[in-house]
Enzyme design. Structure first.
Site, short mmCIF file in Angstrom:
data_model
loop_
_atom_site.label_atom_id
_atom_site.label_comp_id
_atom_site.label_asym_id
_atom_site.label_seq_id
_atom_site.Cartn_x
_atom_site.Cartn_y
_atom_site.Cartn_z
N ASP A 254 0.82 -1.21 0.00
CA ASP A 254 0.00 0.00 0.00
C ASP A 254 0.86 1.28 0.00
O ASP A 254 2.03 1.25 0.37
CB ASP A 254 -0.87 0.06 1.27
CG ASP A 254 -2.00 -0.97 1.25
OD1 ASP A 254 -2.00 -1.85 0.37
OD2 ASP A 254 -2.85 -0.90 2.15
N HIS B 133 3.85 -2.25 3.08
CA HIS B 133 3.91 -0.94 2.43
C HIS B 133 5.21 -0.78 1.64
O HIS B 133 6.29 -1.04 2.19
CB HIS B 133 3.81 0.18 3.48
CG HIS B 133 2.53 0.13 4.27
ND1 HIS B 133 2.35 -0.74 5.31
CD2 HIS B 133 1.37 0.82 4.14
CE1 HIS B 133 1.12 -0.57 5.80
NE2 HIS B 133 0.51 0.36 5.11
CO CO Z 1 -2.35 3.08 3.45
#
Ligand code: CO
Length: 264
Positions: free
Chosen positions: A69, A220
């Site tokens: 993400d 991430h």
């Molecule tokens: Co996020």
């Protein structure tokens, strides 16, 4: 559709050329076939995966879906290299503006698609959606669609809400816009352990939740330690267990033609 139109026109032209004198051209059968084909396409053009429903696990056995993400960002390219070295595919839930701006990294977005990964939406600006009105939630999605259209010529039908914050309004908006909502069953919390000395904590959490039957992994590509340490450790562990690393669409058994749209 375009192909079929072309085919139909070509066949009609061909048919007319071979009409014998004194006979009526029998062209009607061709448009009928064309209509039948269109009808069939319309009835099939629907993913079996529901819209506006939170999905946290893969549907097919023996696979793990790594997801990243908050990108694209300066570390995304290194993740792509690592994935490629291991023949692994993943899904990138991208923002329009977060640590980076998507229009600064068009080549990374395109490259991820070219290398077999899936691109999905993480909203335009990464706001917690519970703080926004219904109209603002819609705008968060459609603004990013515009950016994806500029960069790729299509936009995703999969999304993940920032902070996994999903309210009734979010469910309704995603159903209206026909987005699949992806959650996570393995949350590495890599942002809490973003240094080489503490990355093992995220790795141990990953292993424990993998043991617990988790299949959709949240990490991430905006954290240096994730890219330099955690991803390599996770991939080694998955390879050791003999699982295949696939995209979200693959792990749900959703055919690739349903992962993206080119307009509304
Ligand atoms: Co996020």
């Amino acid at each position: 559709m375009h192909f079929l139109s072309f085919l139909t026109v070509s066949l009609i032209t061909l048919g007319s050329a071979f009409v014998l004198p004194g006979t009526t051209p029998q062209q009607t059968i061709l448009p009928n076939h064309y209509l039948e084909a269109n009808k069939r396409q319309e009835s099939e053009a629907q993913s079996e995966i529901p819209f506006g429903v939170i999905i946290t696990h893969c549907n097919i056995p023996g696979v793990v879906a790594l997801t990243f993400d908050d990108g694209p960002y300066i570390y995304t390219g290194q993740i792509l290299e690592t994935l490629s070295q291991h023949g692994a595919r993943a899904t990138f839930f991208m923002n329009g503006v977060n640590k980076g701006n998507i229009d600064s990294f068009p080549e990374l977005v395109q490259r991820a698609v070219n290398e077999g990964h899936q691109i999905a939406s993480h909203t335009w600006g990464h706001a917690s959606l519970d703080t926004l009105s219904y109209a603002e939630i819609i705008a968060q999605m459609t603004n990013l669609e515009e950016a994806f259209l500029r960069i790729l010529g299509f936009y995703p039908s999969y999304m993940r809400a920032p902070y996994l914050m999903v309210t009734a309004d979010v469910l309704a908006a995603m159903k209206a816009l026909e987005y699949h909502i992806i959650g996570a069953s393995i949350d590495t919390k890599d942002y809490e352990n973003d240094d080489p000395e503490h990355s093992w904590r995220s790795f141990e959490k990953f292993r424990a939740e993998l043991d617990g039957g988790g299949t959709i992994v949240l990490a991430h590509d905006t954290h240096r330690t994730t890219v330099e340490v955690l991803v390599d450790n996770m991939i080694s562990e998955i390879e050791e267990r003999g699982h295949e690393m696939v995209t979200i669409g693959e792990c749900l058994g959703d055919p690739p033609e349903y992962w993206y749209r080119d307009g509304r």
